[in-house]
Write an enzyme that holds these catalytic residues in place. Structure first.
Site, PDB file in Angstrom:
ATOM      1  N   GLU A 216     -48.170 -49.803 -10.108  1.00 58.20           N
ATOM      2  CA  GLU A 216     -48.457 -49.336 -11.088  1.00 58.20           C
ATOM      3  C   GLU A 216     -48.592 -50.258 -12.367  1.00 58.20           C
ATOM      4  OE1 GLU A 216     -46.010 -45.850 -11.699  1.00 58.20           O
ATOM      5  OE2 GLU A 216     -47.782 -44.537 -10.839  1.00 58.20           O
ATOM      6  N   LYS A 353     -51.077 -33.598 -13.044  1.00 55.24           N
ATOM      7  CA  LYS A 353     -51.799 -34.775 -12.198  1.00 55.24           C
ATOM      8  C   LYS A 353     -53.057 -33.994 -11.666  1.00 55.24           C
ATOM      9  CE  LYS A 353     -48.310 -37.729 -10.520  1.00 55.24           C
ATOM     10  NZ  LYS A 353     -47.004 -38.183  -9.538  1.00 55.24           N
TER      11      LYS A 353
END
Ligand code: PGA
Ligand code: ZN
Length: 436
Positions: A216, A353
């Site tokens: 990430e 999400k």
């Protein structure tokens, strides 16, 4: 306000690579007016077991061989075979999402889209959203937030990566920062960029840097304990000249499901391998309670495993006044799981999400249920991302007030930060600060 209506001419799905170099679904949707709208679907690594199902081919065909079973040709074929149900009709986004649900028979349950694929569903739903913004003559942010100043969310940004995103060099998945003392988003981002750079330099100087760029965009450094990792980030904040707590606070994504081992009964153990310690649920509650009492931590995500509901409830009763307690794997952006959490007071915040759910309008509904019950909402990217920036528009349009997209490194991360900077430059905005 009535929803915009789109009329689809054709769907062109294809396979592209995500930020980890793995295949993912992309779709170009063409409207009857000749305009085209393209979106790419993100993908997780520490996926919750209750998420909507992402379809991967898993066979050993020629086209899949070199992708180690991860190609998405079946998801692409599903989109193509669904095309005839959508073309040449006047449809709203909600109608399109309902048609996708009906087709799968998924009924918004956890583990939805086992047949159709959440990646196929989301590609259509996302492109339809972009097309709706186009016929509306606005951005996606303005599609959902047509009036008033736009609300730019507070960023929650990864500095140290561990767990599934960094070869388990740390037991937990992320140590993040929240620039709660910044006056606006550009200032917040400048602080974070400085903290990440400084942390990388401190890691190099100490000689324990294992990876400069984890999945990430965060830094991977081996730490023996979570406390040590947090103290390291505090040191980086101070070295930049910022004041911990007052200006920048810490957040953790524990991703505890990843190191929880359930036994045959109702219980299980949390095993921190780098720390060489194991805990039952009650002991782990105390362990985390001790951490948050001694460090400037204001948010903690997935402190317990995805089905250890009792531990969530006990922890929330103890710490909800001083701490944001975020359910990611716990809720998987699913209204049924969120409703259980609301009834049992299992958390006070939800990670949103879109690919955990599979559909844009249904994801928005989950976020609205959470908001209506006083939950903090954090729109989040996945560890496998793409160059798309629609996530920033969704977070702003839905007034999520917080956004989490990884670190300030890698264009798949920075495309979201940069889109927020663009909105700050081109629109009238206010900066959300839920931690004031
Ligand atoms: P994932 O991780 O995208 O790999 O699931 C992100 C998170 O846990 O927040
Ligand atoms: Zn998480």
């Amino acid at each position: 306000m009535s929803e915009p209506i789109i009329n689809i001419k054709r769907l062109i799905p294809f396979q592209v690579l995500d930020s980890r170099g793995r295949p993912t679904v992309a779709l170009t949707l063409e409207l009857q007016d000749g305009s085209t709208h393209t979106a790419r679907v993100p993908s997780g690594a520490s996926t919750g077991k209750h998420e909507a199902i992402e379809l991967r081919d898993q066979n050993n065909s020629n086209s899949n061989k070199y992708y180690f079973g991860k190609s998405v040709n079946s998801a692409i074929a599903n989109i193509k075979s669904f095309e005839s149900k959508l073309v040449n009709k006047d449809l709203t986004l909600s109608q399109i999402d309902n048609l996708i649900l009906e087709n799968d028979g998924a009924n918004e349950s956890a583990n939805a889209f086992a047949k159709f694929g959440a990646n196929s569903a989301l590609a259509i739903s996302l492109c339809a959203t972009l097309a709706c913004a186009h016929v509306n003559g606005t951005s996606v942010a303005r599609l959902f937030s047509p009036k008033n100043d736009l609300v730019i969310p507070m960023p929650m940004v990864n500095i140290l990566s561990g767990g599934a995103h960094a070869n388990r060099c740390m037991d937990i998945q992320d140590v993040l920062v929240i620039p709660n003392g910044a006056k606006d988003f550009p200032e917040a981002l400048s602080w974070i960029s400085a903290i990440r750079e400084t942390a990388a330099q401190l890691g190099k100087d100490a000689g324990n840097l294992t990876n400069l760029v984890a999945d990430e965009g965060g830094i991977a450094i081996s730490f023996k304990s979570i406390a040590q990792a947090c103290e390291f980030v505090v040191k980086a904040i101070e070295k930049v000249g910022l004041v911990p707590s007052e200006q920048v606070s810490l957040a953790l994504d524990v991703a505890a499901t990843q190191f929880f081992k359930s036994d045959s009964g109702a219980n299980g153990t949390y095993s921190l391998e780098n720390e060489g310690r194991t805990f039952n649920s009650l002991q782990f509650i105390d362990y985390l309670g001790n951490l948050v009492s001694n460090l400037p931590i204001i948010s903690i995500e997935d402190p317990f495993a995805e089905d250890d509901w009792d531990a969530w409830q006990i922890f929330t009763a103890k710490f909800e006044k001083k701490l944001q307690i975020v359910g990611d794997d716990l809720f998987t952006t699913n209204s049924n799981r969120l409703n259980k959490g609301l009834t049992e007071n299992s958390a006070n915040s939800i990670l949103i999400k879109v690919n955990q759910n599979g559909l844009i309008s249904k994801t928005k509904s989950v976020l609205e249920i959470a908001k209506n019950h006083g939950f903090a909402t954090i729109v989040s990217a996945r560890s496998g991302e793409t160059e798309d920036s629609w996530l920033a528009d969704l977070a702003v349009g839905w007034q999520a007030e917080q956004i989490k997209v990884g670190s300030t490194h890698g264009s798949e991360r920075n495309s979201k930060w940069n889109r927020l900077l663009q909105l700050c430059a081109t629109e009238k905005v206010v900066f959300a600060n839920p931690f004031k």
